[in-house]
Design an enzyme around this catalytic site. Structure first.
Site: not given
Length: 320
Positions: A58, A86, A128
């Site tokens: 990511e 994050f 999650h």
């Protein structure tokens, strides 16, 4: 009349943007297969160069998205899990969000990040289940949480056209919503709230999928009180005028916010009400508890998320 699902509305917004502007592209993990829903069929229609499956990093592909946006593209990045935000806070908040200000407007970063299925899932455990829209609103990144299919289409369309970075949260609790659509789909201006139900006794400000809980509570209590349901749609910029106007009529406030209580979005709404309005009763918040990490155990998971019963009791409390 057409029955439109939330996920299909997002898919249509992406397809319309890709069709209208060659600078628009979509990146993400498994976007070619459309596993999350919003990108289903787009790679087959627009090709793998514009709808790009990316490696499992990511930080890498978000950094590439920032660079592409600076170079004139309009990337849409799909993240499959909200907690992945994050990992890319540096790229979105410390870089993309600040380039325009630090260059006196000479550089723009028209980057959209979409998080389908954020929050309100059961059994996804601690790493999650976060719903961190308040963090992005806090630092001034444009932050959207549509509750309905037409708003999902309209807000995503506006986000892609916007010259600043935008993060759009599509809550899991809203993905199954379907809506009768009678008018052509159209962009929704960022910073405009929506009143789903008019009322005169209490204003319920509800975020994302909690709008539907608020509407159910309003219907249940229709014999006791007139409940107004206000959906901010855009948490930042917030439609402060719509909030103040509603509270000037009702004088009572409940906020339903599926994120942590301490320093959350609900607290900001209460602060605005205290600064700009004269309330007839102390306001209430229906949120996750302070510092919550949702456990895997389903019973505990559900107990820590805002519920219909909590919202109904909060409305009754402010009416007393």
């Amino acid at each position: 009349m057409t029955l439109l699902s939330y996920t299909k509305a997002m898919n249509r917004a992406l397809a319309d943007a890709l069709e209208a502007d060659p600078a628009v592209c979509v990146w993400g993990e498994d976007v070619g297969a459309g596993l999350a829903g919003p990108t289903l069929g787009l790679q087959q229609r627009f090709g793998a160069r514009r709808v790009l499956d990316v490696p499992l990093s990511e930080q890498a592909f978000t950094s590439a998205g920032v660079g592409a946006a600076l170079s004139g593209m309009r990337p849409v990045i799909e993240l499959q899990i909200p907690s992945l935000l994050f990992l890319v806070f540096e790229q979105l908040v410390n870089q993309a969000h600040k380039f325009s200000l630090m260059t006196g407007g000479q550089a723009r970063v028209p980057l959209t990040v979409v998080v389908p299925g954020s929050g309100s899932r059961s059994g996804w455990a601690g790493q999650h289940s976060d719903h961190p829209y308040g963090l992005f609103a806090h630092v001034g990144v444009k932050t959207l949480v549509p509750a309905t299919p037409t708003d999902a289409y309209g807000l995503l369309s506006s986000a892609i056209r916007d010259d600043d970075p935008v993060v759009l949260f599509a809550p899991a609790g809203a993905l199954g919503v379907r809506e009768d659509v009678t008018a052509p789909l159209a962009p929704v201006p960022l910073g405009s709230a929506r009143v789903h139900r008019r009322g005169s006794d209490v204003t319920v400000v509800a975020v994302g999928h909690l709008v539907h809980q608020a509407l159910a509570v309003a219907e249940e209590l229709a014999g006791e009180a007139s409940v107004e349901v206000l959906d901010p749609r855009t948490l930042y910029p917030l439609d402060r005028a719509a909030l103040v106007e509603s509270l000037s009529r009702t004088g009572r406030l409940v906020v339903a916010d599926d994120s942590n209580r301490f320093a959350g979005f609900a607290a900001e709404v209460l602060a605005i009400a205290a600064e700009d309005c004269r309330l007839l009763a102390p306001p209430r918040r229906v949120t996750r508890p302070d510092g919550t990490v949702l456990p895997f155990a389903l019973d505990l998971d559900r107990a820590l998320q805002p519920s219909h019963e909590q919202l109904r009791d909060a409305v009754r409390a402010v009416l007393k």
